[in-house]
Write an enzyme that holds these catalytic residues in place. Structure first.
Site, PDB file in Angstrom:
ATOM      1  N   THR A  64       0.840  -1.201   0.000  1.00  0.00           N
ATOM      2  CA  THR A  64       0.000   0.000   0.000  1.00  0.00           C
ATOM      3  C   THR A  64       0.873   1.248   0.000  1.00  0.00           C
ATOM      4  O   THR A  64       0.611   2.218  -0.722  1.00  0.00           O
ATOM      5  CB  THR A  64      -0.925  -0.007   1.242  1.00  0.00           C
ATOM      6  N   THR A 157      -1.669 -10.677  -1.235  1.00  0.00           N
ATOM      7  CA  THR A 157      -0.722 -11.490  -0.463  1.00  0.00           C
ATOM      8  C   THR A 157      -0.751 -12.923  -0.989  1.00  0.00           C
ATOM      9  O   THR A 157       0.066 -13.738  -0.602  1.00  0.00           O
ATOM     10  CB  THR A 157      -1.135 -11.520   1.031  1.00  0.00           C
TER      11      THR A 157
HETATM   12  N1  LIG Z   1      10.107   0.356   2.239  1.00  0.00           N
HETATM   13  C1  LIG Z   1       9.617   0.948   3.332  1.00  0.00           C
HETATM   14  N2  LIG Z   1      10.284   1.958   3.938  1.00  0.00           N
HETATM   15  C2  LIG Z   1       9.771   2.526   5.047  1.00  0.00           C
HETATM   16  N3  LIG Z   1       8.606   2.171   5.633  1.00  0.00           N
HETATM   17  C3  LIG Z   1       7.906   1.165   5.070  1.00  0.00           C
HETATM   18  C4  LIG Z   1       8.370   0.524   3.891  1.00  0.00           C
HETATM   19  N4  LIG Z   1       7.482  -0.417   3.545  1.00  0.00           N
HETATM   20  C5  LIG Z   1       6.508  -0.379   4.444  1.00  0.00           C
HETATM   21  N5  LIG Z   1       6.754   0.580   5.371  1.00  0.00           N
HETATM   22  C6  LIG Z   1       5.894   0.877   6.532  1.00  0.00           C
HETATM   23  O1  LIG Z   1       5.408  -0.373   7.033  1.00  0.00           O
HETATM   24  C7  LIG Z   1       4.027  -0.330   7.300  1.00  0.00           C
HETATM   25  C8  LIG Z   1       3.323  -1.421   6.524  1.00  0.00           C
HETATM   26  O2  LIG Z   1       3.335  -1.119   5.133  1.00  0.00           O
HETATM   27  P1  LIG Z   1       2.035  -1.353   4.190  1.00  0.00           P
HETATM   28  O3  LIG Z   1       0.771  -1.066   4.950  1.00  0.00           O
HETATM   29  O4  LIG Z   1       2.281  -0.576   2.951  1.00  0.00           O
HETATM   30  O5  LIG Z   1       2.161  -2.918   3.906  1.00  0.00           O
HETATM   31  P2  LIG Z   1       1.260  -3.824   2.941  1.00  0.00           P
HETATM   32  O6  LIG Z   1       2.188  -4.650   2.133  1.00  0.00           O
HETATM   33  O7  LIG Z   1       0.287  -2.973   2.221  1.00  0.00           O
HETATM   34  O8  LIG Z   1       0.510  -4.767   3.998  1.00  0.00           O
HETATM   35  P3  LIG Z   1      -0.889  -5.560   3.815  1.00  0.00           P
HETATM   36  O9  LIG Z   1      -0.615  -6.742   2.939  1.00  0.00           O
HETATM   37  O10 LIG Z   1      -1.239  -5.987   5.224  1.00  0.00           O
HETATM   38  O11 LIG Z   1      -1.892  -4.599   3.243  1.00  0.00           O
HETATM   39  C9  LIG Z   1       3.556   1.070   6.951  1.00  0.00           C
HETATM   40  O12 LIG Z   1       3.391   1.797   8.144  1.00  0.00           O
HETATM   41  C10 LIG Z   1       4.659   1.667   6.107  1.00  0.00           C
HETATM   42  O13 LIG Z   1       4.827   3.020   6.350  1.00  0.00           O
HETATM   43 MG   LIG Z   2      -1.775  -2.890   2.332  1.00  0.00          MG
END
Ligand SMILES: Nc1ncnc2c1ncn2[C@@H]1O[C@H](COP(=O)(O)OP(=O)(O)OP(=O)(O)O)[C@@H](O)[C@H]1O
Ligand SMILES: [Mg+2]
Length: 339
Positions: A64, A157
């Protein structure tokens, strides 16, 4: 600008935690990032929408966040929704027809789209149009609505659950990998800066090592460590505070939680290393199967501590002595030599 179509964002996405807004702030994932930077630049130069992008990878790795970064970098609006709330075709058509040129539509958990809704996406993605039925009975007719050229970013996922026709319509498919402890330590430092709390490099790395390769977990651990630092009046987060907090959270230096250790202990103690069925492990630990499969197993498998076989889960032979020593406090060499 970002428009939220759902209420499914978690508490950590709110402004009281740090959120990367550009590629420079999005740490790690350098291979994926390098490619996406090129595509973003090319699409900006041509003033065309970016090709549709599918992001997959385990929860909390930044799918996200990456979609939000892409929208900022492309300087376009982002509409966020999630497949489970798109119950009827009309829900999706309403969103698609309101999209402005080059905007991004982000659909989370895209593998969960109902089939009729997914089919609407096919022509929307390929030809930027949707076919809708107006009227009822004999008077019903199909009309084609043109859409503004847009970019779909889908996140999942579980790619195995994504249908073939949908998957092939994405021009760019990228998999996010688990992060190295050093990358997670960078994320710890980034967030500690945001909280304005000093942290020593070895303390940041110690947190990074316990975060199962996942930014969401590293951020959560840092927040807990910060609680300890503040309550126990440490001006700076050092290794002592980290160890104190981790002991409290029951996370060992390998990043194993109490549940991981219970699973491993049952396999080596009660089943002599396995194999043992996942349902049996669920019953013995009192956890549901999904938690074991989605949370525990991926990390334990990556650490080489368990293997999945057709007859169940087992601890690889070469790890049994190590785990017996670590988890049961045994000295297996001495015991083995006694018999
Ligand atoms: N590459 C990165 N650098 C810094 N912070 C990150 C990075 N990737 C993710 N984060 C932080 O980690 C947290 C989780 O990221 P995110 O919600 O985008 O994961 P996701 O893959 O969408 O998870 P889900 O599958 O549960 O939706 C967020 O708070 C985000 O700010
Ligand atoms: Mg997400």
């Amino acid at each position: 600008m970002e428009e939220l179509l759902t209420l499914q964002e978690t508490v950590e996405d709110k402004s009281f935690t740090y959120q990367p807004t550009c590629f420079d702030e999005y740490l790690g994932q350098s291979e994926v990032k390098t490619k996406l930077q090129v595509y973003v630049q090319a699409s900006t130069l041509r003033q065309e929408p970016l090709d549709h992008l599918l992001l997959f990878g385990p929860p909390g790795l930044g799918k996200t966040t990456l979609a939000k970064v892409m929208a900022k970098e492309l300087n376009v609006n982002l509409k966020i929704t999630s497949a489970p709330i798109l119950e009827r075709s009309g829900d999706l058509v309403a969103i698609l027809t309101s999209i402005a040129p080059r905007e991004i539509l982000f659909i989370d958990e895209i593998h969960r789209l109902p089939k009729p809704v997914e089919e609407i996406l096919y022509s929307a993605m390929e030809n930027f149009c949707v076919d809708v039925i107006v009227g009822q009975g004999a008077g019903a007719k199909s009309i084609r609505l043109p859409l503004n050229p847009f970019t779909l970013i889908g996140a999942t996922t579980k790619t195995a659950l994504l249908s073939g026709p949908l998957q092939t319509r994405f021009g760019i498919v990228e998999r996010l990998e688990f992060y190295e402890p050093e990358d997670l330590a960078e994320i710890v430092r980034q967030n500690a800066d945001f909280f304005k709390i000093p942290i020593l490099p070895e303390a940041a790395l110690a947190i990074g090592k316990r975060a199962r390769g996942t930014p969401r977990i590293v951020k959560r651990l840092l927040r807990r460590v910060r609680d300890f630092a503040q309550v126990y009046k440490h001006a700076c987060i050092d290794i002592e505070v980290v160890n104190h907090a981790m002991k409290f959270l029951n996370i060992d230096e390998d990043g194993l939680t109490k549940l991981d250790r219970q699973v491993l202990t049952h396999i080596i103690k009660d089943f002599d290393g396995g194999p043992v069925g996942i349902e049996t492990l669920a019953a013995m630990t009192g956890e549901d199967r999904d938690t074991l499969e989605d949370f525990c197993e991926p990390f334990l498998i990556r650490q080489g501590l368990i293997q999945k076989t057709s007859r169940g889960r087992q601890v690889p032979h070469k790890k049994i002595l190590y785990l017996r020593r670590r988890l049961l406090g045994e000295n297996p060499e001495i015991q083995d030599s006694m018999f």
